[in-house]
Design an enzyme around this catalytic site. Structure first.
Site, PDB file in Angstrom:
ATOM      1  N   LYS A  88      82.934 -19.245  47.532  1.00 22.45           N
ATOM      2  CA  LYS A  88      82.962 -19.392  48.984  1.00 22.45           C
ATOM      3  C   LYS A  88      84.354 -19.783  49.491  1.00 22.45           C
ATOM      4  CE  LYS A  88      78.745 -18.204  50.125  1.00 22.45           C
ATOM      5  NZ  LYS A  88      78.542 -16.937  50.869  1.00 22.45           N
TER       6      LYS A  88
ATOM      7  N   ASP B 181      73.557  -2.660  43.645  1.00 24.63           N
ATOM      8  CA  ASP B 181      74.033  -3.925  43.085  1.00 24.63           C
ATOM      9  C   ASP B 181      75.488  -4.095  43.511  1.00 24.63           C
ATOM     10  OD1 ASP B 181      75.001  -6.028  41.661  1.00 24.63           O
ATOM     11  OD2 ASP B 181      74.744  -5.107  39.677  1.00 24.63           O
ATOM     12  N   LEU B 182      75.718  -4.965  44.496  1.00 23.65           N
ATOM     13  CA  LEU B 182      77.055  -5.071  45.095  1.00 23.65           C
ATOM     14  C   LEU B 182      78.030  -5.900  44.266  1.00 23.65           C
ATOM     15  CD1 LEU B 182      75.975  -5.428  48.821  1.00 23.65           C
ATOM     16  CD2 LEU B 182      76.778  -3.364  47.659  1.00 23.65           C
TER      17      LEU B 182
ATOM     18  N   SER C  32      67.251  -9.763  54.070  1.00 21.98           N
ATOM     19  CA  SER C  32      66.699 -11.134  54.098  1.00 21.98           C
ATOM     20  C   SER C  32      67.653 -12.085  54.806  1.00 21.98           C
ATOM     21  CB  SER C  32      66.428 -11.633  52.676  1.00 21.98           C
ATOM     22  OG  SER C  32      67.619 -11.619  51.936  1.00 21.98           O
TER      23      SER C  32
ATOM     24  N   ILE D 233      70.664 -22.296  55.849  1.00 30.04           N
ATOM     25  CA  ILE D 233      69.811 -21.380  56.611  1.00 30.04           C
ATOM     26  C   ILE D 233      68.416 -21.420  55.991  1.00 30.04           C
ATOM     27  CG2 ILE D 233      69.485 -18.973  57.323  1.00 30.04           C
ATOM     28  CD1 ILE D 233      72.544 -18.588  56.794  1.00 30.04           C
TER      29      ILE D 233
ATOM     30  N   ARG E  13      69.357  -5.315  47.010  1.00 33.41           N
ATOM     31  CA  ARG E  13      68.924  -4.833  45.697  1.00 33.41           C
ATOM     32  C   ARG E  13      67.503  -4.266  45.759  1.00 33.41           C
ATOM     33  NH1 ARG E  13      71.584  -9.313  43.506  1.00 33.41           N
ATOM     34  NH2 ARG E  13      73.463  -8.739  42.376  1.00 33.41           N
TER      35      ARG E  13
ATOM     36  N   TYR F 187      79.056 -22.249  42.964  1.00 33.03           N
ATOM     37  CA  TYR F 187      78.960 -21.664  44.308  1.00 33.03           C
ATOM     38  C   TYR F 187      80.232 -21.833  45.144  1.00 33.03           C
ATOM     39  CZ  TYR F 187      76.743 -20.860  48.914  1.00 33.03           C
ATOM     40  OH  TYR F 187      76.399 -20.387  50.154  1.00 33.03           O
TER      41      TYR F 187
END
Lengths: 355, 355
Positions: free
Chosen positions: B206, B107-108, B57, B235, B79, B202
């Site tokens: 990052k 699942d990373l 995606s 995005i 996933r 978040y």
């Protein structure tokens, strides 16, 4: 952000220059007053409850001592009971009759233990949230990325980020709910601005703390909670000695000649920074040079001094950075030789040597 | 660092000015050539194995499509199996006869699943490590710090930091052990440079990714692995739409008017950045302004352009920052009113209203 761009477009060159000169003169005058201490308010903690994580060693210990001497109620949190007891006994020799000193053992990398410790600390204060939170817990175990296990990387982040973030979270919720106009002081590091070889288990958590402080600095304005973040260089402590024992050779070379300051001096710098009202607090010149090149949209401390730091940093930091690159390249054959000797390479005979 | 200070002390003003003028002229010439594309090498991935997390995606999907068209073997990891299958089918319509396309569900945020997925991906390539790793997985769920649960904060960091760091770790170890001269591309965000209200779950992850990239950029030089980090603005994707649904009002106000770009354009900017050899890659002007104020000792992209950005940023960013402060203050009474209505305050009657 479009407002920002349209503001830029509306600026006229003549006016901009005039405004710049006016602002620069104002800034210079203000800088002079600040450095003279005219605007500096002494940190008044008398009768306030200061909650200090990592309070049984290093910076946290030194800070606890200073705050007790200034008349604060102090609660220190750490893991080891023996050291907590010893520091509590020491703090009590400096306290006045009405001051409450507490020491609580907790694993602050767990959210439940973090909020339980806070709940326990407020009991002696009729349930009232501490006015000041100092998040000094954390330690660094430098090593190369390829030598660390996933567990060591995870523990590295737990011991730098979560060890402070969970307490900050529990305390913020309690402060807001009780409408306590408090202060939250994060402790990051020089390595919270920039990083270099050896710090993959450590720098991510210290940058992450800066991100959290950058967020909360504005997010908590409606609740009258002020946020500071301290970015100290190396502190002479048991933690630092453990760190030295396992530091990769290249990390030591890059840091060679750096000052390692006693915890008491570092605690004093932190308090002065708070008194000056600085958001990002530093204790050595080199960190100021990195601060002005790393702070993003965080406020300047002293805009006049910061512009001088910026000019020095714009020349000096790239030179230093090239020097680090040179050290790394010079050390590279040795690194590869060691990996070969350790049998790290999958197929040493077949693979080509990296150019 | 002492070397750095002593170098500064040794500089003579006359020589420094001459050196500055010489360097500036060189930089301007170089900048011109770079912008003309003289030094730009097309990203050659033909026959190379590109491993793309979050490849089903948004940015990861767009990137996978572009790399397949350029002749790469592509493995995408995500996933959901259904979407993986759909994107795999799409990629296969663009591949040449010898190209291998794989889609792996994992699942990373788990270190074991991350390294298992990599092990599975290399089977079709005789066990050889992918040459390029693109770490596009991750998403943002903005909310206020006091509204998040500890679990949501933890998940926020897992889905921004660990979702990339564990794969980077497994891949780096494999690359070094096989002496593969590879490329690791992290994806951070505009919010990896600066943060504002709403981004406590978040921004820390990052920023942490930037710290990891800053460390590895030099640490992996002995192993001939190059590191890049992409700092895209918003995005247009399903992830972004989910984000919008729960964004606090103030976060939306601060971001009002920001461009939200299609994933294909963003992927193109990333590839151009890699082709230009940039370490920190941006895709909009505003991010460049934040980059030059946040990058610490990271290398300049184009020193001439970066100095122009710096001059604009030194004026513009503080103005923008004051504007954010103004928005937050203006919204504050509403925030407090909502907390009161929700019964967040412990003792609304007794406590004083914050000034």
């Amino acid at each position: 952000m479009s407002v920002f761009v349209s503001t830029l477009q509306r600026l006229q060159p003549g006016r901009a220059v005039a405004a710049f000169i006016a602002l620069a003169s104002l800034a210079a005058t203000h800088a002079f007053f600040v450095e003279m201490g005219i605007f500096r308010k002494s940190l008044d903690v008398k009768g306030k409850h200061c909650y200090i994580t990592g309070g049984s060693s290093g910076l946290g210990h030194a800070l606890a001592l200073e705050l007790v001497k200034r008349g604060a109620h102090v609660t220190i949190i750490a893991r080891g009971q023996a050291r907590l007891d010893a520091v509590k006994a020491e703090l009590e020799t400096h306290k006045g009759p009405s001051q409450i000193i507490q020491a609580i053992s907790a694993d602050l990398t767990s959210p439940t233990s973090s909020s339980d410790a806070l709940e326990q600390a407020v009991k002696a204060h009729g349930g009232k949230c501490p006015e000041h939170i100092y998040l000094c817990a954390g330690h660094s175990l430098p090593q190369f990325f390829i030598d660390a296990s996933p567990e060591e990387l995870k523990s590295g982040l737990d011991e730098t980020y979560w060890v402070s973030a969970y307490t900050a979270h529990a305390a913020t919720k309690m402060m807001v709910s009780q409408r306590v106009h408090g202060k939250i002081v994060f402790v990051s590091s020089f390595v919270g601005y920039i990083s270099f070889p050896g710090y993959s288990p450590y720098a991510p958590g210290k940058y992450a703390l800066r991100a959290l402080a950058d967020t909360l600095r504005t997010e908590l304005v409606p609740h009258n909670i002020s946020v500071h973040i301290f970015m100290p260089a190396s502190i002479r402590s048991e933690g630092w000695e453990n760190e030295e024992l396992r530091k990769p050779r290249i990390t030591k070379q890059i840091e060679e000649g750096d000052e390692v300051l006693p915890a008491g001096d570092v605690a004093e710098s932190l308090i002065i920074g708070i008194e000056k009202g600085y958001y990002q607090i530093t204790n050595v010149l080199v960190t100021d040079l990195m601060r002005v090149l790393s702070k993003g949209n965080a406020p300047y401390n002293n805009i006049f001094m910061d512009m001088i730091y910026l000019i020095i940093a714009l020349v000096g930091v790239p030179i230093w950075s090239k020097y680090v690159d040179y050290l790394v390249k010079k050390d590279a054959p040795e690194v590869r030789k060691e990996l070969k000797e350790r049998g790290f390479y999958a197929d040493p005979a077949a693979a080509s040597t990296p150019k």
